[in-house]
Write a protein that holds these residues in place. Sequence first.
Motif, PDB file in Angstrom:
ATOM      1  N   SER A 139       0.801  -1.229   0.000  1.00  0.00           N
ATOM      2  CA  SER A 139       0.000   0.000   0.000  1.00  0.00           C
ATOM      3  C   SER A 139       0.829   1.272   0.000  1.00  0.00           C
ATOM      4  CB  SER A 139      -0.944   0.000   1.206  1.00  0.00           C
ATOM      5  OG  SER A 139      -0.225  -0.225   2.419  1.00  0.00           O
ATOM      6  N   THR A 171      -3.520  -3.812   1.187  1.00  0.00           N
ATOM      7  CA  THR A 171      -4.803  -3.143   1.362  1.00  0.00           C
ATOM      8  C   THR A 171      -4.955  -2.043   0.320  1.00  0.00           C
ATOM      9  OG1 THR A 171      -6.224  -1.927   2.919  1.00  0.00           O
ATOM     10  CG2 THR A 171      -3.864  -1.506   3.046  1.00  0.00           C
ATOM     11  N   GLU A 211      -7.422   1.141   0.050  1.00  0.00           N
ATOM     12  CA  GLU A 211      -8.465   1.905   0.730  1.00  0.00           C
ATOM     13  C   GLU A 211      -9.175   2.895  -0.187  1.00  0.00           C
ATOM     14  OE1 GLU A 211      -6.504   3.703   4.036  1.00  0.00           O
ATOM     15  OE2 GLU A 211      -6.288   1.805   5.135  1.00  0.00           O
ATOM     16  N   ASP A 212      -8.557   3.250  -1.293  1.00  0.00           N
ATOM     17  CA  ASP A 212      -9.131   4.225  -2.210  1.00  0.00           C
ATOM     18  C   ASP A 212     -10.191   3.555  -3.086  1.00  0.00           C
ATOM     19  OD1 ASP A 212      -9.679   6.061  -4.245  1.00  0.00           O
ATOM     20  OD2 ASP A 212      -7.647   6.873  -4.228  1.00  0.00           O
ATOM     21  N   GLU A 213     -11.461   3.794  -2.787  1.00  0.00           N
ATOM     22  CA  GLU A 213     -12.534   3.141  -3.522  1.00  0.00           C
ATOM     23  C   GLU A 213     -12.633   3.630  -4.966  1.00  0.00           C
ATOM     24  OE1 GLU A 213     -14.322   0.574  -2.657  1.00  0.00           O
ATOM     25  OE2 GLU A 213     -13.195   0.482  -0.790  1.00  0.00           O
ATOM     26  N   GLU A 214     -12.313   4.898  -5.198  1.00  0.00           N
ATOM     27  CA  GLU A 214     -12.325   5.413  -6.558  1.00  0.00           C
ATOM     28  C   GLU A 214     -11.265   4.720  -7.406  1.00  0.00           C
ATOM     29  OE1 GLU A 214     -11.647   9.641  -8.960  1.00  0.00           O
ATOM     30  OE2 GLU A 214     -11.812   9.621  -6.770  1.00  0.00           O
ATOM     31  N   ARG A 262     -10.041   1.753  -6.786  1.00  0.00           N
ATOM     32  CA  ARG A 262     -10.494   0.365  -6.945  1.00  0.00           C
ATOM     33  C   ARG A 262     -11.448   0.243  -8.131  1.00  0.00           C
ATOM     34  NH1 ARG A 262     -10.888  -3.731  -3.210  1.00  0.00           N
ATOM     35  NH2 ARG A 262     -10.513  -2.271  -1.494  1.00  0.00           N
ATOM     36  N   GLN A 263     -12.330   1.247  -8.288  1.00  0.00           N
ATOM     37  CA  GLN A 263     -13.280   1.226  -9.390  1.00  0.00           C
ATOM     38  C   GLN A 263     -12.569   1.389 -10.725  1.00  0.00           C
ATOM     39  OE1 GLN A 263     -16.794   0.672  -9.168  1.00  0.00           O
ATOM     40  NE2 GLN A 263     -16.240   0.289 -11.294  1.00  0.00           N
ATOM     41  N   GLU A 315      -6.527  -8.601  -2.113  1.00  0.00           N
ATOM     42  CA  GLU A 315      -6.000  -7.964  -0.910  1.00  0.00           C
ATOM     43  C   GLU A 315      -5.654  -9.020   0.133  1.00  0.00           C
ATOM     44  OE1 GLU A 315      -7.919  -4.085   0.346  1.00  0.00           O
ATOM     45  OE2 GLU A 315      -9.449  -4.859  -1.025  1.00  0.00           O
TER      46      GLU A 315
END
Length: 283
Positions: A218, A242, A244-247, A249-250, A261
């Motif tokens: 990370s 990990t 953590e950045d959902e944007e 990930r998308q 992960e």
Amino acid sequence: MLPVERHRFITEVLSQRGRVLVQEVAELCQISLETARRDLTLLEKRGLLLRSHGGAVFVNQHEIEKHYVPAIEQGESFRDRSNQAPDQKTRIAKRALALINPGDCLLLDSSSTSWFLARQLPDIQLVVLTNSLHIIQTLAAKANVKTIGLGGEYSAKYEDFIGVLAEKLLTEFVINKLFFSCHGISHEGGIRESNEHHARLKQQMLLSSEHKILLADSSKFGRRSFARICHYREIDTLITDTLEDEEFRQELAWSNVNVIEVAPVKHKQVSLKTQRGDPFSTS
């Protein structure tokens, strides 16, 4: 002319002339005006010259020799990197083992994370290509693993082999899976390295491999890095501790990247204070 050779040439011209125009840089190095401007901007950031209208002016030669760092030397040494985030790299390496089958031909880059993977590899029928001296030494103890070292110019700082010879040898093999890491990965810049020599070798590694697996803890996310390796869409799988950045990930999902992960297992704490009759009670 390689960028590192071009940058040295520009500083030498400046030391002789005192100043140089963008147009002159483009003509002398046979590059575009845009590339010449980028070179001058980069050298100014390193403290090697001062930009002026339409060109650049000389910085004291003593300062040039003091501060000039060839692009090949940008980045941290292998020893420094191998001491960073060892727990995360170990978990990533152990998870990567699930993607390896007997008979595979693997390609491991010279990253410290790939070295952690090499240490975890079982002694089974495998062919492993690598440009890392440490990985070669690690796999020498595994009798069933056939190890092929990519030749080339040796770097004492990175303890690996780079250059045209290493790149050329990659074209001679059919490689099932590439495991590699990077210096930084971001929304805008994609997957990047600390210097162009390693970036170029990894580009050839990607071209030579059927399945591309990025191993990145990370700490790599959002880190600014010098040279571009590739876009996310050019890899198949990302294994990280990990994300953590959902944007982000998308974005990876839109690029058809499988994200795995391996966050640490949280163990439930058990209190030693129990009911009356506890055998550990001192009352």
